[in-house]
Design a protein around this motif. Structure first.
Motif, PDB file in Angstrom:
ATOM      1  N   ASP A 115       0.902  -1.096   0.002  1.00 13.99           N
ATOM      2  CA  ASP A 115       0.035   0.121   0.095  1.00 13.99           C
ATOM      3  C   ASP A 115       0.712   1.129   0.146  1.00 13.99           C
ATOM      4  O   ASP A 115       1.886   1.298   0.555  1.00 13.99           O
ATOM      5  N   HIS A 116       0.416   2.192  -0.513  1.00 17.96           N
ATOM      6  CA  HIS A 116       0.924   3.648  -0.748  1.00 17.96           C
ATOM      7  C   HIS A 116       0.140   4.695  -0.260  1.00 17.96           C
ATOM      8  O   HIS A 116      -1.305   4.613  -0.874  1.00 17.96           O
ATOM      9  N   ARG A 117       0.375   5.615   0.506  1.00 22.20           N
ATOM     10  CA  ARG A 117      -0.530   6.788   1.001  1.00 22.20           C
ATOM     11  C   ARG A 117       0.374   7.859   0.855  1.00 22.20           C
ATOM     12  O   ARG A 117       1.290   8.081   1.113  1.00 22.20           O
ATOM     13  N   PHE A 118      -0.472   8.784  -0.022  1.00 27.30           N
ATOM     14  CA  PHE A 118       0.188   9.926  -0.210  1.00 27.30           C
ATOM     15  C   PHE A 118      -0.951  11.143   0.406  1.00 27.30           C
ATOM     16  O   PHE A 118      -2.083  10.958   0.349  1.00 27.30           O
ATOM     17  N   GLN A 119      -0.313  11.845   1.291  1.00 33.10           N
ATOM     18  CA  GLN A 119      -1.110  12.921   2.180  1.00 33.10           C
ATOM     19  C   GLN A 119      -0.779  14.255   2.198  1.00 33.10           C
ATOM     20  O   GLN A 119       0.702  14.607   2.516  1.00 33.10           O
ATOM     21  N   TYR A 120      -1.525  15.229   2.013  1.00 34.00           N
ATOM     22  CA  TYR A 120      -1.294  16.632   1.972  1.00 34.00           C
ATOM     23  C   TYR A 120      -1.803  17.098   3.320  1.00 34.00           C
ATOM     24  O   TYR A 120      -3.114  16.910   3.754  1.00 34.00           O
ATOM     25  N   GLU A 121      -1.185  17.749   4.310  1.00 35.41           N
ATOM     26  CA  GLU A 121      -1.835  18.135   5.492  1.00 35.41           C
ATOM     27  C   GLU A 121      -1.246  19.787   5.781  1.00 35.41           C
ATOM     28  O   GLU A 121      -0.142  19.916   5.401  1.00 35.41           O
ATOM     29  N   HIS A 122      -2.382  20.501   6.260  1.00 32.92           N
ATOM     30  CA  HIS A 122      -2.076  22.063   6.455  1.00 32.92           C
ATOM     31  C   HIS A 122      -2.441  22.048   7.966  1.00 32.92           C
ATOM     32  O   HIS A 122      -3.737  22.016   8.290  1.00 32.92           O
ATOM     33  N   ASP A 123      -1.401  22.619   8.690  1.00 37.15           N
ATOM     34  CA  ASP A 123      -1.615  23.079   9.954  1.00 37.15           C
ATOM     35  C   ASP A 123      -2.072  24.441  10.163  1.00 37.15           C
ATOM     36  O   ASP A 123      -1.179  25.291   9.642  1.00 37.15           O
ATOM     37  N   PHE A 124      -2.944  24.835  10.895  1.00 36.66           N
ATOM     38  CA  PHE A 124      -3.503  26.340  11.046  1.00 36.66           C
ATOM     39  C   PHE A 124      -2.456  27.039  12.227  1.00 36.66           C
ATOM     40  O   PHE A 124      -3.062  27.181  13.394  1.00 36.66           O
ATOM     41  N   ILE A 125      -1.172  27.052  12.019  1.00 41.73           N
ATOM     42  CA  ILE A 125      -0.295  27.776  12.915  1.00 41.73           C
ATOM     43  C   ILE A 125       0.302  28.865  12.170  1.00 41.73           C
ATOM     44  O   ILE A 125      -0.157  29.323  11.207  1.00 41.73           O
ATOM     45  N   ALA A 126       1.288  29.649  12.729  1.00 41.97           N
ATOM     46  CA  ALA A 126       1.828  30.828  12.452  1.00 41.97           C
ATOM     47  C   ALA A 126       2.702  30.494  10.989  1.00 41.97           C
ATOM     48  O   ALA A 126       2.983  29.659  10.939  1.00 41.97           O
ATOM     49  N   ILE A 127       2.517  31.408  10.214  1.00 39.29           N
ATOM     50  CA  ILE A 127       3.280  31.282   8.852  1.00 39.29           C
ATOM     51  C   ILE A 127       4.546  31.143   8.975  1.00 39.29           C
ATOM     52  O   ILE A 127       5.490  30.810   8.002  1.00 39.29           O
ATOM     53  N   THR A 128       5.218  31.606  10.168  1.00 43.06           N
ATOM     54  CA  THR A 128       6.937  31.371  10.139  1.00 43.06           C
ATOM     55  C   THR A 128       7.222  29.793  10.460  1.00 43.06           C
ATOM     56  O   THR A 128       8.203  29.675  10.128  1.00 43.06           O
ATOM     57  N   LYS A 129       6.038  29.126  10.684  1.00 43.43           N
ATOM     58  CA  LYS A 129       6.621  27.656  10.796  1.00 43.43           C
ATOM     59  C   LYS A 129       6.070  26.845   9.591  1.00 43.43           C
ATOM     60  O   LYS A 129       5.404  27.430   8.662  1.00 43.43           O
ATOM     61  N   VAL A 130       6.580  25.527   9.500  1.00 42.40           N
ATOM     62  CA  VAL A 130       6.291  24.577   8.403  1.00 42.40           C
ATOM     63  C   VAL A 130       4.745  24.376   8.611  1.00 42.40           C
ATOM     64  O   VAL A 130       4.278  23.587   9.566  1.00 42.40           O
ATOM     65  N   ARG A 131       3.719  24.894   7.732  1.00 37.24           N
ATOM     66  CA  ARG A 131       2.156  24.771   8.044  1.00 37.24           C
ATOM     67  C   ARG A 131       1.777  23.665   7.069  1.00 37.24           C
ATOM     68  O   ARG A 131       0.900  22.882   7.342  1.00 37.24           O
ATOM     69  N   SER A 132       2.421  23.344   5.971  1.00 40.68           N
ATOM     70  CA  SER A 132       1.949  22.485   5.200  1.00 40.68           C
ATOM     71  C   SER A 132       3.071  21.419   4.886  1.00 40.68           C
ATOM     72  O   SER A 132       4.175  21.599   4.869  1.00 40.68           O
ATOM     73  N   THR A 133       2.725  20.022   4.896  1.00 39.75           N
ATOM     74  CA  THR A 133       3.444  18.735   4.625  1.00 39.75           C
ATOM     75  C   THR A 133       3.003  18.010   3.686  1.00 39.75           C
ATOM     76  O   THR A 133       1.718  17.528   3.538  1.00 39.75           O
ATOM     77  N   LEU A 134       3.954  17.331   2.888  1.00 37.99           N
ATOM     78  CA  LEU A 134       3.486  16.199   2.111  1.00 37.99           C
ATOM     79  C   LEU A 134       3.986  14.969   2.533  1.00 37.99           C
ATOM     80  O   LEU A 134       5.285  14.949   3.056  1.00 37.99           O
ATOM     81  N   ARG A 135       3.263  13.887   2.707  1.00 39.63           N
ATOM     82  CA  ARG A 135       3.665  12.786   3.357  1.00 39.63           C
ATOM     83  C   ARG A 135       3.517  11.523   2.325  1.00 39.63           C
ATOM     84  O   ARG A 135       2.413  11.397   1.651  1.00 39.63           O
ATOM     85  N   ASN A 136       4.494  10.718   2.124  1.00 37.01           N
ATOM     86  CA  ASN A 136       4.301   9.535   1.373  1.00 37.01           C
ATOM     87  C   ASN A 136       4.822   8.480   2.180  1.00 37.01           C
ATOM     88  O   ASN A 136       6.065   8.349   2.550  1.00 37.01           O
ATOM     89  N   ARG A 137       4.083   7.540   2.039  1.00 34.71           N
ATOM     90  CA  ARG A 137       4.185   6.277   2.849  1.00 34.71           C
ATOM     91  C   ARG A 137       3.986   4.942   2.095  1.00 34.71           C
ATOM     92  O   ARG A 137       3.064   4.941   1.383  1.00 34.71           O
TER      93      ARG A 137
END
Length: 221
Positions: A115-137
């Motif tokens: 199985d392969h999972r692709f995920q885009y996640e967006h955290d509602f935090i300060a813009i100075t931090k990493v708010r969006s992440t791509l995950r490939n499993r």
């Protein structure tokens, strides 16, 4: 020599415990007496999860969360979904929300399932931090004949999207198993060991994580 001894790139290793309980429900499943069933109703499901995470050294609660998601099986090979999670952080950090978009590919041959999972996640935090992440499993599971505890293993890469530049920020490895508690496969207990390592960080942190989970599938009769 003194400067080398104080190198901040030297990683630290910690332990953590994660517990979670989840449910899955198909709200539009065929009613009693119905002859046919729409493909959407059959393949659409809702899930919910409660989770708790703690550090082990010292033992302290780091996060508790509640999440809700919708999933749809496009085909036997492909599934898609979306999830919203609200996290209650420790007193030193602010509570946060997160929105995920997910895609799964599953392929089975003989006793092996990939199985392969692709995920885009967006955290509602300060813009100075990493708010969006791509995950490939990428994961693999093997069905051992006449054995209930089939092993599975996976590796997952985290890529942070940021205005200062995109970069890989972590890798997660997992080895675990699941135990089905009843013949209808409605209740499943999972046990896994995860190893997280941070990448491209000034103070990288490695974490050993013990994961215990329970899933309940409510099926309409």
């Amino acid at each position: 020599m003194h400067a080398q001894e104080g190198n901040t790139l030297r990683p630290t290793t910690h332990g953590a415990l994660w517990l979670s309980a989840g449910t899955e429900l198909k709200p539009f499943k065929k009613r009693d007496g119905a002859i046919t069933e729409r493909a959407f109703n059959k393949n659409f499901s809702l899930t919910g999860e409660l989770g708790w995470r703690a550090a082990l050294d010292p033992f302290v609660t780091k996060q508790a969360y509640v999440s809700a998601s919708a999933r749809y099986r496009v085909s036997d090979l492909w599934r898609v979904g979306t999830e919203y999670r609200w996290s209650f952080r420790d007193p030193t950090r602010t509570n946060t929300g997160r929105l995920d978009l997910q895609s799964w590919l599953r392929w089975k041959t003989g006793r092996i399932r990939l199985d392969h999972r692709f995920q885009y996640e967006h955290d509602f935090i300060a813009i100075t931090k990493v708010r969006s992440t791509l995950r490939n499993r990428l994961g693999v599971e093997y069905n051992i004949p006449k054995w209930k505890l089939d092993p599975h293993a996976s590796a997952e890469l985290f890529t942070g999207l940021h205005y200062t530049g995109n970069r890989n920020i972590g890798i997660r490895y997992e080895l675990g198993t699941e135990l089905v508690l009843d013949k209808s496969k409605d209740r499943v207990v999972g046990l896994a060991m995860r190893y997280d390592t941070e990448l491209n960080s000034v103070r990288p942190q490695n974490t050993w994580i013990l994961v215990i989970s329970f899933e309940q599938d409510f099926k309409k009769k």
